[in-house]
Design an enzyme around this catalytic site. Structure first.
Site, PDB file in Angstrom:
ATOM      1  N   ASP A  39       0.781  -1.246   0.000  1.00  0.00           N
ATOM      2  CA  ASP A  39       0.000   0.000   0.000  1.00  0.00           C
ATOM      3  C   ASP A  39       0.813   1.297   0.000  1.00  0.00           C
ATOM      4  O   ASP A  39       1.786   1.418   0.756  1.00  0.00           O
ATOM      5  CB  ASP A  39      -0.862   0.093   1.261  1.00  0.00           C
ATOM      6  N   GLU A  48     -10.277  -2.475   4.061  1.00  0.00           N
ATOM      7  CA  GLU A  48      -8.968  -1.925   4.417  1.00  0.00           C
ATOM      8  C   GLU A  48      -8.815  -0.517   3.836  1.00  0.00           C
ATOM      9  O   GLU A  48      -9.566  -0.106   2.947  1.00  0.00           O
ATOM     10  CB  GLU A  48      -7.851  -2.839   3.885  1.00  0.00           C
TER      11      GLU A  48
HETATM   12  C1  FRU Z   1      -3.741  -3.715   2.804  1.00  0.00           C
HETATM   13  C2  FRU Z   1      -3.111  -4.103   4.128  1.00  0.00           C
HETATM   14  C3  FRU Z   1      -3.479  -3.109   5.221  1.00  0.00           C
HETATM   15  C4  FRU Z   1      -2.363  -3.253   6.203  1.00  0.00           C
HETATM   16  C5  FRU Z   1      -1.178  -3.493   5.295  1.00  0.00           C
HETATM   17  C6  FRU Z   1      -0.144  -4.399   5.845  1.00  0.00           C
HETATM   18  O1  FRU Z   1      -3.062  -4.193   1.691  1.00  0.00           O
HETATM   19  O2  FRU Z   1      -3.490  -5.418   4.474  1.00  0.00           O
HETATM   20  O3  FRU Z   1      -4.766  -3.324   5.786  1.00  0.00           O
HETATM   21  O4  FRU Z   1      -2.204  -2.117   7.000  1.00  0.00           O
HETATM   22  O5  FRU Z   1      -1.687  -4.039   4.104  1.00  0.00           O
HETATM   23  O6  FRU Z   1       0.963  -4.466   4.999  1.00  0.00           O
END
Ligand code: FRU
Length: 481
Positions: free
Chosen positions: A21, A199
């Site tokens: 992300d 998310e």
């Molecule tokens: C989304 C996610 C988020 C988390 C991060 C961990 O892709 O699962 O919810 O904060 O990646 O790398």
């Protein structure tokens, strides 16, 4: 593994290792700051830390040392960053505001809580707040805080945080005057099917049809249905936000921001000049992110897109276009224009990587018209339009040997002609295709792995004729990082 694939030239990748992300997106004094989920030690997910890169034109990125590093007890999960102008947090000094990052501490105990780190040198060095975490609900799936400054009608304001209870499909909202103490405001959701996760939320205001007197609010949430089917994608709701509660417009549920397979965790830059909303997303899909055939880097960011809200069918809808920084960049060679010609059959069209290709297709009896990218006899991607049904299709076969059982995709959408013509914009890079159609109402983002050869392209018209015109702008920047 397929043959080695070239590194993207327009899209951010790290010199090596894993990214997911985008985090902490922030514009400050002419610099776009991109932080991101990063494993500094390997090409698979793990050791989650915030990497850092900056750009002055949204096209060329400079990678910096890891900004916020994990420890054996704490992974640094996704979050956001704001400039604390008024020093409400006390981390800065009068006249020297701090940047405050709000991130999720994913603790060895399994708990997820929100924490702070701050930088007083413009985002390059970070100190974790010694009293972390600042917001703990005792949850194991409370994450991805996106913070912004909310200004009420009377001109007063406060910080608002949107975060998720990922397993419950809920966005939770909090407010704060200091960034250190947070007070619960409200919840949004659950709204859709009970599988998978919510998310990476975001919440922002945009004028509808460019009219500042008619604002709408957009709540972004990324959906991971559990590493099955078509996999993870970024979605949105439109509605109103009164400083406390987000109320979705009635009758429309979650809609996809992008209809391709590889546009996840999309969030917007805080503080972009002119109140613009520029979104970046992770160019991958949790279904196969960890097995994509690239080396020594894995994962890239989408091209940044500028968002707008336009009147839609029932509720306002999001549109996307390339920001002026990218569109007007002098990194593009002079456009090569292919004057309108009548086509029946197939005709080669130069494939330049990277490039922006603008296509104008007018059916003149053809039952199918489109564009194809191939390497030898192998199809990399095909865009096809059927005038009779107004169906636009983007197909991406699984390369051989395959990436993943869910990699092959055929996505179909109804797209009307405008003035009898279909106008498509393709943004092509070594490992991706981004397609903009219907004046930005529809975008598709897919990764592709053509292998060591980039291949070639054709335009085609079947079952009759089509009038075809094209403009190809090659990116000057061939050198990978
Ligand atoms: C989304 C996610 C988020 C988390 C991060 C961990 O892709 O699962 O919810 O904060 O990646 O790398």
């Amino acid at each position: 593994m397929t043959a080695a694939t070239g590194r993207p030239a327009l899209h951010f990748t790290t010199r090596q290792n894993w990214i997911n992300d985008p985090n902490g997106l922030l514009w400050l004094d002419g610099t776009w700051h991109l932080f991101y989920q990063h494993n500094p030690f390997g090409a698979a997910w793990g050791n989650m830390s915030w990497g850092h890169a900056t750009s002055t034109d949204l096209l060329h990125w400079t990678e910096h040392p890891v900004a916020i590093a994990c420890t054996p007890e704490e992974s640094i999960f996704s979050g956001s960053a704001v400039l604390d102008r008024a020093n409400s947090s006390g981390f800065g000094e009068p006249g020297r505001p701090a940047i405050v990052a709000v991130y999720t501490s994913a603790l060895a105990s399994g708990r997820q809580a929100q924490s702070l780190a701050y930088s007083t040198d413009g985002g390059y060095h970070w100190t974790k707040y010694e009293q972390n975490p600042v917001l703990d609900r005792g949850s194991t799936a409370f994450r991805d805080p996106k913070v912004f400054w909310y200004t009420a009608d009377d001109g007063t304001g406060y910080w608002v945080m949107v975060a998720v209870e990922a397993d419950d499909h809920r966005v939770v909202l909090y407010r704060s005057d200091t960034l250190r103490e947070w007070h619960y405001l409200s919840d949004v959701g659950p709204l859709d099917s009970p599988d998978g996760l919510w998310e990476c939320p975001d919440l922002f205001r945009l004028p509808i049809d460019g009219d500042p007197a008619n604002p709408g609010w957009v709540l972004i949430v990324s959906r991971d249905p559990g590493r099955t089917g078509t996999g993870s994608y970024t979605a949105y709701l439109t509605g109103d936000f009164d400083g406390e509660r987000f109320t979705p417009h009635p009758g429309v549920g979650l809609r996809r921001v992008d209809h391709g397979r590889d546009f996840y965790a999309g969030v917007t830059f805080d503080g972009a000049p002119g109140g613009r909303r520029v979104m970046l997303a992770w160019l991958s899909n949790w279904n196969y992110a960890e097995v994509t055939p690239t080396d020594p880097w894995r994962g890239a960011m989408s091209i940044p897109r500028e968002l707008a809200l336009v009147t839609g069918d029932g509720a306002p809808e999001l549109t996307q276009r390339l920001p002026a920084e990218i569109e007007g960049s002098d990194s593009w060679a002079s456009p090569v224009t292919v004057a309108p010609f009548l086509l029946e059959g197939r005709r080669p069209l130069a494939l330049e990587l990277p490039s922006i290709v603008d296509l104008e297709l007018e059916p003149r009896g053809a039952t199918a018209i489109g564009w194809e990218w191939t390497v030898g006899d192998t199809l990399v991607a095909r865009v096809e339009y059927e005038p009779a049904s107004s169906q636009l299709t983007l197909s991406r076969p699984d390369p051989s040997p395959g990436v993943h059982p869910t990699f092959a995709s055929v996505e179909r959408l109804t797209v009307p002609l405008t003035g009898g013509r279909l106008r498509l914009r393709l943004l092509l890079d070594h490992t991706s295709i981004e397609l903009f159609a219907d004046a930005g109402r529809v975008t598709w983002t897919d990764v592709v792995f053509p292998g060591a050869e980039s291949g070639g392209a054709v335009v085609f018209a079947r079952g009759g004729q089509a009038l075809v015109a094209a403009t190809v702008r090659r990116g000057e920047r061939g050198d990978p990082i």
